[in-house]
Write an enzyme that holds these catalytic residues in place. Structure first.
Site, PDB file in Angstrom:
ATOM      1  N   ASP A 123      19.161   7.156 -47.247  1.00  0.00           N
ATOM      2  CA  ASP A 123      18.078   8.100 -46.950  1.00  0.00           C
ATOM      3  C   ASP A 123      17.388   7.778 -45.628  1.00  0.00           C
ATOM      4  O   ASP A 123      16.502   8.511 -45.197  1.00  0.00           O
ATOM      5  CB  ASP A 123      17.057   8.156 -48.103  1.00  0.00           C
ATOM      6  N   ASP A 183      10.737   0.523 -45.499  1.00  0.00           N
ATOM      7  CA  ASP A 183      10.691   0.354 -46.964  1.00  0.00           C
ATOM      8  C   ASP A 183      10.398  -1.105 -47.270  1.00  0.00           C
ATOM      9  O   ASP A 183      11.115  -2.006 -46.824  1.00  0.00           O
ATOM     10  CB  ASP A 183      12.039   0.719 -47.584  1.00  0.00           C
ATOM     11  N   HIS A 239      20.032   1.867 -46.170  1.00  0.00           N
ATOM     12  CA  HIS A 239      20.034   2.774 -47.317  1.00  0.00           C
ATOM     13  C   HIS A 239      20.142   4.192 -46.763  1.00  0.00           C
ATOM     14  O   HIS A 239      19.502   4.524 -45.754  1.00  0.00           O
ATOM     15  CB  HIS A 239      18.760   2.601 -48.166  1.00  0.00           C
ATOM     16  N   HIS A 272      16.966   0.347 -41.873  1.00  0.00           N
ATOM     17  CA  HIS A 272      17.885  -0.330 -42.794  1.00  0.00           C
ATOM     18  C   HIS A 272      18.960   0.638 -43.251  1.00  0.00           C
ATOM     19  O   HIS A 272      18.888   1.848 -42.963  1.00  0.00           O
ATOM     20  CB  HIS A 272      17.129  -0.937 -43.990  1.00  0.00           C
ATOM     21  N   HIS A 298      12.650  -5.945 -48.383  1.00  0.00           N
ATOM     22  CA  HIS A 298      13.280  -4.888 -49.164  1.00  0.00           C
ATOM     23  C   HIS A 298      14.523  -5.448 -49.856  1.00  0.00           C
ATOM     24  O   HIS A 298      14.847  -6.620 -49.686  1.00  0.00           O
ATOM     25  CB  HIS A 298      13.607  -3.716 -48.234  1.00  0.00           C
ATOM     26  N   HIS A 317       7.387   8.601 -47.716  1.00  0.00           N
ATOM     27  CA  HIS A 317       8.477   8.070 -48.547  1.00  0.00           C
ATOM     28  C   HIS A 317       8.150   8.247 -50.033  1.00  0.00           C
ATOM     29  O   HIS A 317       8.243   7.317 -50.843  1.00  0.00           O
ATOM     30  CB  HIS A 317       8.728   6.585 -48.221  1.00  0.00           C
TER      31      HIS A 317
END
Lengths: 300, 300
Positions: free
Chosen positions: B65, B209, B63, B61, B139, B267
């Protein structure tokens, strides 16, 4: 204080544990981040530089080794709850890149990111004590250098004389900037009776990535500290030109012609594992040369 | 061999020298890079994983990080003169981000970057020996997990019997995949006379996530090794839900319900300096739990 911490000194490919370009300039108690290669936020943490103290970031051009760490730093500042404004100076397309990356992450920063697109050669920031200008250099894509000038250095207080004239310490800051002092009885103590002339205003120029071009000389003329890239040693002048970069000798020649006091060299090609020849070759032309070494803070 | 090297195990903010998410899966002699947080190319160098061996990258995804290190890796692969194709699987907007960053740098990659946009739950790669599927997880923004399945494990050769029937070593690879052997005189040596049943086909699932959602169970059902995020310890279940993340107990519950053999957790939130409680809490529910530790290669 004029200080500079090197966070990365390598060119395009990270190698030998050398990171891509990023450096933090300290001038008049402000921290300026200049370029922001991948990993800069980790390097800031490693060298204990507080992200919250950085309010101005300058990006020279949009080759990745100079800005791929920016979006991570910007979003981390948001996650850390930053609220103060952040000023970002860079090539115009940088804004679209950041906006797109924030949009797809559905991220709204909790602080104002104020973007200033670089145009030509101009003053991009003018404060009471500091002036920052950008100037075009000659690279494969649009690329700017930055020059930071202390507007005026504070005068030096002569403590014997301030004591003699019984000037309260609370007034010292105003003395430093040239004010006269008037006593309670109306007597005027002339500034020059209690202070001495300011030292030379401090200045720093970062010339980014550039081919050898003497047009740079007037843009950084008389600067105190000049950072100039030396991607290659002098035997690779042809390759340097082909890739719009410079050699040691070329960087040192610019420093000499520009009447700089100090030359700092960096942006070393990943083909070189050791750097001592860079220093040696540059010093042959400009003796007052230092290597930009990662993790070192230079105090000039 | 089913192997997994952890390049980063931290959530959004890098902290305590922990890097953002990236891991390299080894299966059937192929290397698959899963997520690519900032600094991944340096981590690959640090742990001596050759970039040239990676032909497939999976981004869960958008994001930061999980992907801010991608553009640096992609461009470095180009600078290193890569010519073989690179397959990139990720959310659809990723392509525009990469295209824009290559365009402003005036960079043309010397290899084919083949982008595969993730849609729903589907098989995204099907080779003779490996099948890769993606599945939606829950998420804050669109996010996918990935499941890697060995299509069929090779049968085990019984060396006593292959010697007895005088089968040439050159034929062993075909034996492993179930073929009978025919001698020069036309005699058929049945495969089961000289091999033993294959062990269980290896499999790995990366759930990216996600908030706790039991819909995940069927998607990773019977997987051998499950990687599941545990951003928080169990006392912060509310915070985890608010941020679309999971706790230790929740991850372990999914592993249990999914009948996984092994759980790997990572994570970790940057609020935690030490990680031992993560292991302890997850093992209370699912004993066969390991912490994803940066720099470690797990061989299952």
């Amino acid at each position: 204080m004029l200080g500079l911490t090197i966070l990365g000194n390598n060119s395009a490919l990270p190698a030998f544990d050398r990171h891509p370009t990023a450096q933090v300039l300290t001038l008049e108690d402000q921290l300026f981040l200049i370029d922001c290669g991948e990993g800069t936020q980790m390097q800031l943490a490693k060298y204990k530089i507080r992200r919250s103290r950085i309010n101005h970031i300058f990006i020279s051009h949009l080759h990745g080794d100079h800005y791929f760490g920016l979006i991570g730093l910007i979003t981390s500042m948001g996650l850390l709850g930053r609220t103060q404004d952040l000023h970002l100076f860079g090539p115009e397309p940088l804004q679209a890149i950041i906006d797109l990356q924030l949009k797809v992450a559905d991220t709204a920063l909790p602080y104002q990111l104020i973007f200033h697109a670089l145009r030509g050669d101009e003053v991009i920031m003018q404060e009471e004590k500091i002036k920052v200008s950008c100037f075009k250099v000659s690279h494969r894509i649009d690329c700017w250098g930055f020059r930071f000038d202390q507007v005026k250095a504070p005068r030096r207080i002569n403590p014997d004389n301030t004591r003699k004239y019984e000037i309260p310490a609370a007034f010292y800051e105003r003395l430093k900037w040239g004010e006269d002092y008037t006593t309670k009885t109306g007597e005027v103590i002339k500034n020059e009776w209690v202070t001495e002339a300011a030292p030379r205003a401090r200045s720093y120029a970062y010339s980014a990535d550039t081919i050898y071009n003497e047009a740079l000389v007037e843009k950084v003329y008389n600067v105190e500290v000049l950072y100039h890239e030396t991607t290659y040693l002098k035997d690779l002048e042809d390759r340097a030109a082909l890739r719009f970069h410079c050699t040691t000798t070329q960087a040192a020649t610019i420093a000499l012609k520009a009447n700089a006091s100090q030359l700092l060299i960096g942006h070393f090609s990943s083909k070189y594992e050791t750097l001592d020849l860079f220093e040696k070759e540059a010093r042959e032309v400009f003796p007052n040369t230092l290597l930009a070494i990662e993790g070192v803070t230079y105090r000039f």
